[in-house]
Design a protein around this motif. Structure first.
Motif, short mmCIF file in Angstrom:
data_model
loop_
_atom_site.label_atom_id
_atom_site.label_comp_id
_atom_site.label_asym_id
_atom_site.label_seq_id
_atom_site.Cartn_x
_atom_site.Cartn_y
_atom_site.Cartn_z
N VAL A 157 48.61 37.42 29.87
CA VAL A 157 50.22 37.84 30.37
C VAL A 157 50.90 36.53 29.48
O VAL A 157 50.39 35.16 29.80
CB VAL A 157 50.34 37.26 32.03
N TRP A 158 51.59 37.22 28.41
CA TRP A 158 52.61 35.92 27.88
C TRP A 158 54.41 36.33 28.65
O TRP A 158 54.84 36.77 28.78
CB TRP A 158 53.26 36.64 26.26
N ILE A 211 34.16 41.86 39.78
CA ILE A 211 34.76 40.96 41.70
C ILE A 211 36.33 40.43 40.07
O ILE A 211 35.66 39.14 40.11
CB ILE A 211 34.37 40.93 42.22
N PRO A 212 37.10 40.61 39.87
CA PRO A 212 38.56 40.03 39.64
C PRO A 212 38.73 38.88 40.51
O PRO A 212 39.37 39.05 41.55
CB PRO A 212 39.78 40.65 39.39
N HIS A 213 38.12 37.82 39.77
CA HIS A 213 38.76 36.30 40.24
C HIS A 213 40.27 35.48 40.19
O HIS A 213 40.40 34.42 40.75
CB HIS A 213 37.55 35.23 40.01
N ALA A 214 40.49 36.28 38.75
CA ALA A 214 41.72 36.09 39.15
C ALA A 214 42.99 37.26 38.90
O ALA A 214 42.93 37.91 37.64
CB ALA A 214 42.22 35.12 37.63
N ILE A 215 43.80 36.61 39.52
CA ILE A 215 45.16 38.50 38.83
C ILE A 215 46.88 38.06 39.05
O ILE A 215 46.97 37.02 39.80
CB ILE A 215 44.92 39.35 40.27
N MET A 259 48.63 33.57 30.02
CA MET A 259 47.86 33.32 31.29
C MET A 259 46.32 34.27 30.73
O MET A 259 47.11 35.59 30.76
CB MET A 259 48.62 32.96 32.19
N GLU A 260 45.76 34.08 30.86
CA GLU A 260 44.61 34.96 30.41
C GLU A 260 43.88 35.43 32.24
O GLU A 260 44.00 34.33 32.73
CB GLU A 260 42.89 34.52 29.87
N VAL A 261 44.02 36.51 32.68
CA VAL A 261 43.43 36.74 34.26
C VAL A 261 42.75 38.01 33.78
O VAL A 261 42.25 38.31 32.90
CB VAL A 261 44.67 37.48 34.58
N ASP A 262 41.80 38.09 34.98
CA ASP A 262 41.25 39.46 35.44
C ASP A 262 41.50 40.23 35.71
O ASP A 262 41.07 41.94 34.73
CB ASP A 262 39.69 39.30 35.83
N LEU A 263 42.40 41.03 35.59
CA LEU A 263 43.36 42.09 36.20
C LEU A 263 45.01 41.85 36.35
O LEU A 263 45.77 40.80 37.24
CB LEU A 263 43.09 42.22 37.72
N VAL A 264 45.56 42.89 35.68
CA VAL A 264 46.71 42.62 35.87
C VAL A 264 47.25 44.01 36.96
O VAL A 264 47.03 44.70 36.62
CB VAL A 264 48.06 42.64 34.66
#
Length: 280
Positions: free
Chosen positions: A183-184, A90-94, A196-201
């Protein structure tokens, strides 16, 4: 062919009081002597593969907005469970990246109109699926021009943990240890380059008018430089094409959302009725 999710039980045909469902119906070509034509073919999604800087097709946890929509749908591949493609977590940061292919002279120079609110809605959906989810929307200019749209954006910020960053990310990389996208971007408020490092883009891609080139050739009408139906008199005849008796509404006319398309459809129907009745 069979519709996704259909088990061919024919229950819908039994329950349809208008008897409007016919499983044995076949495609056929019909010639109609029409007094007016309304073009309402809708939209297609721009292929984002050429925008290699975003890693679509190479980074597993980079998806398009329509793919994200399917992930949250009960009839989707995960049955409504929001899970990221690489590992089912489950992505918590999108991160939502706006204007992918839009407002870009190398691709589509126009604004696709609906993406800002679409991303906001999807961010809210993510939070409703899993409270606490953190969504970040990277945008060029926030275009919340419809009725109560700005209120919707404010509610997303205050109640659904959504952050808006004015920036156009330059690249999406990947952390090989956990498959998280990175994401740069340049923060335009501070002119600093950040990541920014995320779980899903989620890529909110450009939208294009469906079938407009083919229809223009068949109907002998003109298109504008972006492929939408050319409207010679936008003020007094806003749905008329360059050929009398042919009208356009919705996305084939110009970028617009569903409420605007419905309103414009009513206008096109009124113009068609006027022409059929003998008006100009």
């Amino acid at each position: 062919g069979q519709i996704e999710g259909c088990i061919e039980c024919h229950e819908c045909a039994k329950r349809c009081e208008a008897n409007a469902i016919a499983y044995t119906m076949q495609d056929e070509h019909i010639e109609i002597d029409a007094g007016a034509i309304i073009l309402a073919t809708g939209l297609d999604l721009y292929d984002v593969s050429p925008l290699t800087e975003y890693g679509y097709g190479k980074i597993k946890n980079v998806v398009t907005a329509i793919e994200f929509e399917r992930l949250t749908a009960a009839s989707g591949p995960t049955f409504g469970e929001l899970k990221r493609p690489s590992d089912g977590k489950i992505p918590h940061a999108i991160a939502f990246i706006q204007c992918v292919g839009s407002r870009d002279f190398k691709h589509k120079a126009y604004c696709s109109s609906v993406c800002c609110m679409h991303a906001t809605k999807e961010a809210i959906l993510a939070y409703e699926h899993h409270p606490g989810t953190k969504s970040t929307i990277f945008y060029m200019d926030l275009r919340a021009v419809g009725k109560r749209f700005q209120e919707y954006v404010t509610r997303a910020k205050e109640d659904y943990n959504v952050t808006y960053i004015r920036s156009r990310p330059g690249m999406v990389a990947v952390n090989p240890e956990n498959q998280n996208p990175i994401v740069w971007y340049e923060d335009t408020t501070t002119t600093e380059t950040k990541n920014m490092e995320v779980d899903l883009v989620v890529l909110c891609q450009a939208m294009t008018p469906r079938g407009s080139k083919e229809l223009a050739e068949i109907l002998d009408i003109k298109l504008n430089e972006y492929g939408f139906v050319e409207v010679p008199d936008k003020l007094s005849h806003p749905v008329d094409s360059t050929r009398p008796g042919i009208f356009a509404c919705g996305y084939v006319h110009s970028p617009r959302d569903i409420p605007d398309s419905v309103t414009q459809g009513s206008g096109a129907a009124a113009r068609a009725a006027e022409v059929i009745a003998g008006g100009n």
